[in-house]
Design a protein around this motif. Structure first.
Motif, PDB file in Angstrom:
ATOM      1  N   UNK A  91       0.843  -1.199   0.000  1.00  0.00           N
ATOM      2  CA  UNK A  91       0.000   0.000   0.000  1.00  0.00           C
ATOM      3  C   UNK A  91       0.871   1.241   0.000  1.00  0.00           C
ATOM      4  N   UNK A  92       0.710   2.077  -1.037  1.00  0.00           N
ATOM      5  CA  UNK A  92       1.447   3.327  -1.121  1.00  0.00           C
ATOM      6  C   UNK A  92       0.617   4.513  -0.634  1.00  0.00           C
ATOM      7  N   UNK A  93      -0.695   4.485  -0.907  1.00  0.00           N
ATOM      8  CA  UNK A  93      -1.571   5.595  -0.518  1.00  0.00           C
ATOM      9  C   UNK A  93      -2.972   5.043  -0.330  1.00  0.00           C
ATOM     10  N   UNK A  94      -3.498   5.088   0.879  1.00  0.00           N
ATOM     11  CA  UNK A  94      -4.815   4.515   1.161  1.00  0.00           C
ATOM     12  C   UNK A  94      -5.954   5.519   0.970  1.00  0.00           C
ATOM     13  N   UNK A  95      -5.649   6.722   0.472  1.00  0.00           N
ATOM     14  CA  UNK A  95      -6.686   7.732   0.265  1.00  0.00           C
ATOM     15  C   UNK A  95      -7.785   7.196  -0.645  1.00  0.00           C
ATOM     16  N   UNK A  96      -9.022   7.191  -0.164  1.00  0.00           N
ATOM     17  CA  UNK A  96     -10.156   6.769  -0.974  1.00  0.00           C
ATOM     18  C   UNK A  96     -10.328   5.267  -1.102  1.00  0.00           C
ATOM     19  N   UNK A  97      -9.502   4.466  -0.425  1.00  0.00           N
ATOM     20  CA  UNK A  97      -9.588   3.015  -0.570  1.00  0.00           C
ATOM     21  C   UNK A  97     -10.943   2.477  -0.113  1.00  0.00           C
ATOM     22  N   UNK A 107     -10.650  -4.462  -5.777  1.00  0.00           N
ATOM     23  CA  UNK A 107     -10.669  -3.083  -6.277  1.00  0.00           C
ATOM     24  C   UNK A 107      -9.906  -2.158  -5.338  1.00  0.00           C
ATOM     25  N   UNK A 108     -10.149  -2.285  -4.028  1.00  0.00           N
ATOM     26  CA  UNK A 108      -9.460  -1.433  -3.059  1.00  0.00           C
ATOM     27  C   UNK A 108      -7.960  -1.717  -3.062  1.00  0.00           C
ATOM     28  N   UNK A 124      -2.590   8.586  -6.026  1.00  0.00           N
ATOM     29  CA  UNK A 124      -3.450   9.386  -6.890  1.00  0.00           C
ATOM     30  C   UNK A 124      -4.879   9.536  -6.395  1.00  0.00           C
ATOM     31  N   UNK A 125      -5.179   9.229  -5.146  1.00  0.00           N
ATOM     32  CA  UNK A 125      -6.527   9.443  -4.644  1.00  0.00           C
ATOM     33  C   UNK A 125      -7.571   8.739  -5.482  1.00  0.00           C
TER      34      UNK A 125
END
Length: 377
Positions: free
Chosen positions: A279-285, A313-314, A322-323
């Motif tokens: 996981x690099x960025x969990x924003x919006x996962x 998908x998550x 990239x949100x």
């Protein structure tokens, strides 16, 4: 006149990164309207809420202590807020309608064009408010997590009107940190399934009024922290049991630990592990997870398959800085199945997805994936 030697500002591309979004496999008809993808009309899902301009700093070693400054090599921008789930749903081929308000500033223009032109979200029910600043959220991603700061002004009275005539849609998606809107109640009476999530309570009072609103909800998708806080329980499984007494289908999202769920309408219970990726960025996962679960519900899948697809998908989304623009298209879903990133026995759990992947994407390989990029990186 442009400054000498600078020239004109660059034109941002708004090409659709998911040319296959209208060709996902057939889904069954639901009580709320025509089958998804049926040209007879109607939406698969309708949403209403606030859209934010997300600015995402990446590559941070941590948060800057008071009086200090951090310099990072990563910055992205993307639609946020309710746009996270609208984009994720549209990228799966779901016909998505959104009612929102953006300002008439630069951020508002970017959000409007990105959602309508690039992502294929129907903004018929949305509007632009003159003189009102578009809300902005700064997300600081570090150590596989993130912290956020948001600026948002109250909507002007002229733009704060509810949806008076909701569209025909198979499902709708709401946030129950506020009373269930009249348009959602009207859609439910007409047969639409109501999906709901809930955000972080900044007061940390976790009012039980939220639980009372579940009487008007068909599917509830909180994360584990929220679920335990509202039910006054200490374990996600206990929170799941408590919520299942109030709403037909409950999913408790546990991040890297996967998800657990109960569907009282079918008597199913299920637990699914998260996709084993970095996981690099969990924003919006969580929003991408919800989009996958909505798709699986419309597809009529068993509960375990709905959870696995939502986790898929998550999991694909958190591999990108990239949100909302990290939500996968079918091309990326197909390409992931053709890589050796995870063991074959894990990929075997997702074989049920193959019939829903557009034929043009099967066998095309990972190099064929087109991904929308943030405006800066």
């Amino acid at each position: 006149m442009a400054a000498p030697g600078l020239g004109a500002p660059p034109e941002l591309p708004f090409d659709d990164p998911c040319a296959d979004r209208e060709r996902a496999g057939p889904r069954p008809r639901t009580a709320g309207g025509p089958a998804p993808g049926d040209d007879a009309g109607g939406l698969d899902v309708f949403l209403a809420g606030r859209v934010f301009m997300d600015m995402i700093f990446t590559g941070l070693p941590g948060l800057p202590p008071p009086g200090t400054e951090l310099v990072t090599d990563g910055l992205g921008s993307a639609p946020g807020g309710i746009a996270n789930i609208a984009v994720a749903m549209s990228r799966l081929g779901l016909r998505t309608g959104l009612a929102t308000t953006v300002g008439d500033d630069m951020f508002g223009a970017y959000l409007w064009r990105t959602l309508s032109e690039q992502e294929g979200v129907d903004l018929t029910w949305s509007r632009r408010a003159g003189g009102w600043p578009t809300p902005v959220t700064v997300s600081m991603a570090y150590d596989s997590d993130r912290s956020m700061v948001t600026y948002a002004r109250p909507l002007p009275p002229s733009a704060d009107e509810p949806v008076t005539v909701p569209p025909h849609a198979s499902t709708c998606f709401i946030d129950i940190d506020r009373p269930v809107p009249a348009w959602a109640l009207a859609m439910r009476r007409q047969g639409s399934l109501v999906f709901a999530d809930v955000g972080w309570d900044p007061t940390e009072t976790w009012s039980t009024d939220v639980l009372d609103r579940l009487a008007a909800v068909d599917v509830f998708l909180p994360n584990a922290v929220e679920a335990m806080a509202y039910t006054r329980t200490r374990h996600p499984a206990d929170a799941l049991e408590a919520l299942a007494l109030r709403v037909p289908t409950v999913v408790v999202k546990q991040g890297a630990r996967g998800a657990i769920a109960i569907d009282s309408t079918t008597g199913e219970r299920a637990e699914a592990a998260a996709l084993p990726v970095e996981a690099l960025d969990t924003t919006g996962a969580g929003d991408v997870f919800a989009a996958g679960f909505v798709f699986g519900t419309l597809a009529g899948w068993p509960l375990l398959q709905r959870l696995r697809f939502a986790n898929l998908c998550a999991g694909l989304s958190v591999r990108h800085y990239s949100g909302s623009l990290g939500a996968p298209c079918w091309g990326e879903i197909a390409a992931f199945g053709e890589t050796t990133e995870v063991a074959p026995e894990i990929l075997a759990d997702y074989e049920f997805v193959v019939p829903y992947i557009p034929e043009a994407e099967l066998g095309s390989g990972p190099d064929s994936v087109t991904r929308a990029q943030p405006t800066l990186k």
